[in-house]
Design a protein around this motif. Structure first.
Motif, mmCIF file in Angstrom:
data_model
loop_
_atom_site.group_PDB
_atom_site.id
_atom_site.type_symbol
_atom_site.label_atom_id
_atom_site.label_comp_id
_atom_site.label_asym_id
_atom_site.label_seq_id
_atom_site.Cartn_x
_atom_site.Cartn_y
_atom_site.Cartn_z
ATOM 1 N N THR A 81 0.836 -1.197 0.000
ATOM 2 C CA THR A 81 0.000 0.000 0.000
ATOM 3 C C THR A 81 0.875 1.253 0.000
ATOM 4 O O THR A 81 1.789 1.382 0.808
ATOM 5 C CB THR A 81 -0.929 -0.010 1.232
ATOM 6 O OG1 THR A 81 -1.831 -1.109 1.097
ATOM 7 C CG2 THR A 81 -1.716 1.283 1.353
ATOM 8 N N LEU A 82 0.582 2.134 -0.923
ATOM 9 C CA LEU A 82 1.253 3.441 -1.057
ATOM 10 C C LEU A 82 2.760 3.313 -1.252
ATOM 11 O O LEU A 82 3.528 4.178 -0.826
ATOM 12 C CB LEU A 82 0.939 4.336 0.147
ATOM 13 C CG LEU A 82 -0.540 4.652 0.353
ATOM 14 C CD1 LEU A 82 -0.739 5.440 1.638
ATOM 15 C CD2 LEU A 82 -1.103 5.421 -0.829
ATOM 16 N N LEU A 91 4.102 6.133 8.325
ATOM 17 C CA LEU A 91 2.829 5.462 8.078
ATOM 18 C C LEU A 91 2.840 4.156 8.850
ATOM 19 O O LEU A 91 3.893 3.600 9.146
ATOM 20 C CB LEU A 91 2.647 5.183 6.582
ATOM 21 C CG LEU A 91 2.579 6.406 5.680
ATOM 22 C CD1 LEU A 91 2.540 5.977 4.225
ATOM 23 C CD2 LEU A 91 1.379 7.263 6.017
ATOM 24 N N LEU A 97 -3.195 12.877 -0.183
ATOM 25 C CA LEU A 97 -3.190 13.017 1.279
ATOM 26 C C LEU A 97 -4.593 13.309 1.809
ATOM 27 O O LEU A 97 -4.969 12.793 2.868
ATOM 28 C CB LEU A 97 -2.198 14.103 1.699
ATOM 29 C CG LEU A 97 -0.735 13.815 1.356
ATOM 30 C CD1 LEU A 97 0.149 14.991 1.770
ATOM 31 C CD2 LEU A 97 -0.254 12.522 1.971
ATOM 32 N N SER A 143 -7.350 12.181 0.501
ATOM 33 C CA SER A 143 -8.077 10.910 0.467
ATOM 34 C C SER A 143 -7.652 10.016 1.628
ATOM 35 O O SER A 143 -8.470 9.284 2.187
ATOM 36 C CB SER A 143 -7.875 10.197 -0.863
ATOM 37 O OG SER A 143 -6.616 9.572 -0.935
ATOM 38 N N MET A 144 -6.394 10.088 2.018
ATOM 39 C CA MET A 144 -5.916 9.309 3.164
ATOM 40 C C MET A 144 -6.565 9.812 4.450
ATOM 41 O O MET A 144 -7.014 9.020 5.278
ATOM 42 C CB MET A 144 -4.390 9.384 3.259
ATOM 43 C CG MET A 144 -3.684 8.649 2.130
ATOM 44 S SD MET A 144 -1.912 8.979 2.083
ATOM 45 C CE MET A 144 -1.401 8.415 3.696
ATOM 46 N N ARG A 145 -6.620 11.127 4.604
ATOM 47 C CA ARG A 145 -7.252 11.698 5.799
ATOM 48 C C ARG A 145 -8.730 11.321 5.862
ATOM 49 O O ARG A 145 -9.287 11.096 6.934
ATOM 50 C CB ARG A 145 -7.084 13.214 5.830
ATOM 51 C CG ARG A 145 -5.733 13.655 6.361
ATOM 52 C CD ARG A 145 -5.687 15.154 6.601
ATOM 53 N NE ARG A 145 -5.560 15.925 5.382
ATOM 54 C CZ ARG A 145 -4.420 16.143 4.734
ATOM 55 N NH1 ARG A 145 -3.310 15.636 5.186
ATOM 56 N NH2 ARG A 145 -4.404 16.870 3.632
ATOM 57 N N ALA A 150 -6.513 7.944 7.949
ATOM 58 C CA ALA A 150 -5.050 7.793 7.983
ATOM 59 C C ALA A 150 -4.422 9.167 8.125
ATOM 60 O O ALA A 150 -4.944 10.156 7.634
ATOM 61 C CB ALA A 150 -4.561 7.113 6.708
ATOM 62 N N TRP A 203 -2.894 0.576 -3.682
ATOM 63 C CA TRP A 203 -3.491 0.094 -2.434
ATOM 64 C C TRP A 203 -3.529 -1.425 -2.522
ATOM 65 O O TRP A 203 -4.065 -1.977 -3.481
ATOM 66 C CB TRP A 203 -4.908 0.645 -2.264
ATOM 67 C CG TRP A 203 -4.947 2.146 -2.272
ATOM 68 C CD1 TRP A 203 -5.034 2.955 -3.367
ATOM 69 C CD2 TRP A 203 -4.878 3.010 -1.142
ATOM 70 N NE1 TRP A 203 -5.030 4.274 -2.976
ATOM 71 C CE2 TRP A 203 -4.930 4.335 -1.612
ATOM 72 C CE3 TRP A 203 -4.779 2.792 0.234
ATOM 73 C CZ2 TRP A 203 -4.892 5.439 -0.774
ATOM 74 C CZ3 TRP A 203 -4.744 3.902 1.069
ATOM 75 C CH2 TRP A 203 -4.795 5.197 0.572
#
Length: 133
Positions: free
Chosen positions: A21-22, A38, A77, A79-81, A85, A122
């Motif tokens: 992932t990432l 992370l 970032l 989308s992660m938040r 995340a 992902w």
């Protein structure tokens, strides 16, 4: 009505993220010496072994790599938040995320741009588990 064999044991459906992932973001951050902190993620086989070691039976297991594309790093970032995340830069000291370091990360990631946008992979892991009687 419960299916035969349900009571006395237990079942769970689990979805989690894997070690790939990432990887694009991680590689760019490492290249510019910007530790993202992370959460560490396990490989698919390691996750299966941990589940079995916990005494769980695996009825179904699947790993999928999905690449999404973003217009820029900020959108990634964001989308992660949105999924909860984040990144913990606390305790890194003054200047840790200075504009030059951020610009270096953006430049490194920009080299990965495709016609679709900036890629972010992902690794999804899916499991159906049961607790033997």
């Amino acid at each position: 009505m419960l299916a035969a064999g349900w009571w006395g044991g237990g079942r769970a459906v689990v979805a989690t993220l894997g070690a790939q992932t990432l990887y694009e973001l991680r590689a760019c951050a490492q290249a510019v010496a910007l530790p993202l902190q992370l959460l560490p993620m396990r490989g698919f086989e390691d996750t299966q072994a941990a589940l079995r070691n916990a005494g769980l039976g695996i009825t179904f297991a699947e790993a999928r790599l999905v690449t999404e594309y973003y217009p820029d790093v900020t959108a990634l970032l964001d989308s992660m938040r949105a999924i909860g995340a984040g990144n913990n830069f606390a305790g890194q000291g003054r200047g840790f995320l200075a504009p030059k370091r951020w610009a270096a990360l953006l430049a490194a990631y920009a080299q990965k741009r495709t016609p679709e946008g900036l890629p972010a992979t992902w690794e999804h892991h899916f499991f159906v588990l049961h607790k033997p009687l």
